[in-house]
Design a protein around this motif. Sequence first.
Motif, PDB file in Angstrom:
ATOM      1  N   ASP A 192     -10.517  -7.938  -9.850  1.00 16.54           N
ATOM      2  CA  ASP A 192     -11.276  -8.197  -8.628  1.00 16.54           C
ATOM      3  C   ASP A 192     -12.021  -6.950  -8.149  1.00 16.54           C
ATOM      4  OD1 ASP A 192     -10.304 -10.781  -8.659  1.00 16.54           O
ATOM      5  OD2 ASP A 192      -8.820 -10.440  -7.073  1.00 16.54           O
ATOM      6  N   ALA A 193     -11.468  -5.781  -8.439  1.00 18.52           N
ATOM      7  CA  ALA A 193     -12.076  -4.521  -7.998  1.00 18.52           C
ATOM      8  C   ALA A 193     -13.256  -4.118  -8.871  1.00 18.52           C
ATOM      9  CB  ALA A 193     -11.020  -3.415  -7.992  1.00 18.52           C
ATOM     10  N   SER A 194     -13.433  -4.781 -10.004  1.00 13.80           N
ATOM     11  CA  SER A 194     -14.555  -4.491 -10.917  1.00 13.80           C
ATOM     12  C   SER A 194     -14.678  -3.004 -11.236  1.00 13.80           C
ATOM     13  CB  SER A 194     -15.864  -5.007 -10.318  1.00 13.80           C
ATOM     14  OG  SER A 194     -15.789  -6.387 -10.076  1.00 13.80           O
ATOM     15  N   GLY A 195     -13.560  -2.382 -11.541  1.00 17.10           N
ATOM     16  CA  GLY A 195     -13.568  -0.972 -11.914  1.00 17.10           C
ATOM     17  C   GLY A 195     -13.398  -0.017 -10.751  1.00 17.10           C
ATOM     18  N   GLY A 196     -13.430  -0.536  -9.547  1.00 19.77           N
ATOM     19  CA  GLY A 196     -13.235   0.305  -8.365  1.00 19.77           C
ATOM     20  C   GLY A 196     -11.761   0.535  -8.101  1.00 19.77           C
ATOM     21  N   PRO A 197     -11.465   1.334  -7.089  1.00 24.69           N
ATOM     22  CA  PRO A 197     -10.070   1.651  -6.793  1.00 24.69           C
ATOM     23  C   PRO A 197      -9.287   0.472  -6.219  1.00 24.69           C
ATOM     24  CG  PRO A 197     -11.529   2.681  -5.200  1.00 24.69           C
ATOM     25  CD  PRO A 197     -12.402   2.028  -6.218  1.00 24.69           C
ATOM     26  N   VAL A 198      -8.006   0.488  -6.493  1.00 27.20           N
ATOM     27  CA  VAL A 198      -7.066  -0.482  -5.942  1.00 27.20           C
ATOM     28  C   VAL A 198      -5.990   0.303  -5.210  1.00 27.20           C
ATOM     29  CG1 VAL A 198      -5.292  -2.201  -6.489  1.00 27.20           C
ATOM     30  CG2 VAL A 198      -7.473  -2.218  -7.724  1.00 27.20           C
ATOM     31  N   THR A 199      -5.703  -0.112  -3.991  1.00 29.78           N
ATOM     32  CA  THR A 199      -4.602   0.484  -3.237  1.00 29.78           C
ATOM     33  C   THR A 199      -3.416  -0.468  -3.314  1.00 29.78           C
ATOM     34  OG1 THR A 199      -6.084   1.641  -1.732  1.00 29.78           O
ATOM     35  CG2 THR A 199      -3.826   1.313  -0.980  1.00 29.78           C
ATOM     36  N   LEU A 200      -2.291   0.055  -3.766  1.00 35.40           N
ATOM     37  CA  LEU A 200      -1.049  -0.716  -3.818  1.00 35.40           C
ATOM     38  C   LEU A 200      -0.174  -0.255  -2.664  1.00 35.40           C
ATOM     39  CD1 LEU A 200       0.925  -2.716  -5.088  1.00 35.40           C
ATOM     40  CD2 LEU A 200       1.631  -0.892  -6.665  1.00 35.40           C
ATOM     41  N   ASP A 201       0.003  -1.120  -1.691  1.00 30.13           N
ATOM     42  CA  ASP A 201       0.815  -0.817  -0.513  1.00 30.13           C
ATOM     43  C   ASP A 201       2.263  -1.194  -0.810  1.00 30.13           C
ATOM     44  OD1 ASP A 201       2.098  -0.629   1.923  1.00 30.13           O
ATOM     45  OD2 ASP A 201       0.585  -1.757   3.020  1.00 30.13           O
ATOM     46  N   LEU A 202       3.091  -0.174  -0.931  1.00 27.42           N
ATOM     47  CA  LEU A 202       4.508  -0.372  -1.241  1.00 27.42           C
ATOM     48  C   LEU A 202       5.391  -0.185  -0.010  1.00 27.42           C
ATOM     49  CD1 LEU A 202       4.604   1.608  -4.617  1.00 27.42           C
ATOM     50  CD2 LEU A 202       4.652  -0.881  -4.329  1.00 27.42           C
ATOM     51  N   THR A 203       4.799  -0.165   1.191  1.00 27.91           N
ATOM     52  CA  THR A 203       5.604   0.075   2.383  1.00 27.91           C
ATOM     53  C   THR A 203       6.595  -1.053   2.649  1.00 27.91           C
ATOM     54  OG1 THR A 203       3.848  -0.803   3.814  1.00 27.91           O
ATOM     55  CG2 THR A 203       3.901   1.585   3.482  1.00 27.91           C
ATOM     56  N   GLY A 204       6.368  -2.218   2.077  1.00 27.80           N
ATOM     57  CA  GLY A 204       7.307  -3.326   2.223  1.00 27.80           C
ATOM     58  C   GLY A 204       8.291  -3.435   1.073  1.00 27.80           C
ATOM     59  N   VAL A 205       8.269  -2.446   0.166  1.00 22.68           N
ATOM     60  CA  VAL A 205       9.168  -2.456  -0.992  1.00 22.68           C
ATOM     61  C   VAL A 205      10.417  -1.638  -0.668  1.00 22.68           C
ATOM     62  CG1 VAL A 205       9.435  -1.738  -3.402  1.00 22.68           C
ATOM     63  CG2 VAL A 205       7.322  -2.836  -2.639  1.00 22.68           C
ATOM     64  N   GLU A 206      11.551  -2.274  -0.845  1.00 20.83           N
ATOM     65  CA  GLU A 206      12.827  -1.641  -0.530  1.00 20.83           C
ATOM     66  C   GLU A 206      13.457  -0.946  -1.734  1.00 20.83           C
ATOM     67  OE1 GLU A 206      14.735  -5.190   0.612  1.00 20.83           O
ATOM     68  OE2 GLU A 206      13.442  -5.473   2.355  1.00 20.83           O
ATOM     69  N   TYR A 207      13.006  -1.326  -2.934  1.00 18.14           N
ATOM     70  CA  TYR A 207      13.624  -0.805  -4.161  1.00 18.14           C
ATOM     71  C   TYR A 207      12.641  -0.961  -5.305  1.00 18.14           C
ATOM     72  CZ  TYR A 207      16.736  -0.667  -8.225  1.00 18.14           C
ATOM     73  OH  TYR A 207      17.312  -0.365  -9.429  1.00 18.14           O
ATOM     74  N   ILE A 208      12.577   0.053  -6.172  1.00 20.92           N
ATOM     75  CA  ILE A 208      11.794  -0.053  -7.405  1.00 20.92           C
ATOM     76  C   ILE A 208      12.582   0.648  -8.509  1.00 20.92           C
ATOM     77  CG2 ILE A 208      10.413   2.005  -6.890  1.00 20.92           C
ATOM     78  CD1 ILE A 208       8.034   0.531  -8.290  1.00 20.92           C
ATOM     79  N   ASP A 209      12.719  -0.008  -9.653  1.00 20.69           N
ATOM     80  CA  ASP A 209      13.437   0.606 -10.766  1.00 20.69           C
ATOM     81  C   ASP A 209      12.441   1.093 -11.818  1.00 20.69           C
ATOM     82  OD1 ASP A 209      12.723  -1.593 -12.334  1.00 20.69           O
ATOM     83  OD2 ASP A 209      14.767  -2.330 -12.574  1.00 20.69           O
ATOM     84  N   SER A 210      12.950   1.576 -12.932  1.00 19.44           N
ATOM     85  CA  SER A 210      12.092   2.157 -13.969  1.00 19.44           C
ATOM     86  C   SER A 210      11.130   1.134 -14.567  1.00 19.44           C
ATOM     87  CB  SER A 210      12.935   2.798 -15.073  1.00 19.44           C
ATOM     88  OG  SER A 210      13.783   1.833 -15.673  1.00 19.44           O
ATOM     89  N   ALA A 211      11.525  -0.126 -14.623  1.00 18.19           N
ATOM     90  CA  ALA A 211      10.618  -1.157 -15.140  1.00 18.19           C
ATOM     91  C   ALA A 211       9.417  -1.322 -14.215  1.00 18.19           C
ATOM     92  CB  ALA A 211      11.357  -2.488 -15.297  1.00 18.19           C
ATOM     93  N   GLY A 212       9.664  -1.281 -12.930  1.00 13.51           N
ATOM     94  CA  GLY A 212       8.575  -1.363 -11.955  1.00 13.51           C
ATOM     95  C   GLY A 212       7.689  -0.140 -11.994  1.00 13.51           C
TER      96      GLY A 212
END
Length: 99
Positions: A43-63
């Motif tokens: 959707d960004a067609s090569g432009g930047p994407v911001t990933l907002d992880l402020t609602g993420v409580e946990y991320i492991d190595s797979a993520g």
Amino acid sequence: MNAALTFATSRRPSGDILLSAVGEIDMSNAATLAAALADAHRDASGGPVTLDLTGVEYIDSAGLAVLYPHVATLRLVATDLLAPVLTVAGLDDLTTIAD
């Protein structure tokens, strides 16, 4: 058991794509994150994407592994709790991490 994970995609006033994640990211749903990031980058067609992880409580190595292929055009937003995990994983050397 799958960890709960939901996404919302929007376009910022600058035109950049914002992908917001809420829940936990682990090996049970890392492929879902990968698909959401691929869609956001398309959707960004090569432009930047911001990933907002402020609602993420946990991320492991797979993520974390899902993030690396996108670092050239990915900006991460994280909480004070999650930012050190991203830093230890070396993502702060590859992309922008904001709080």
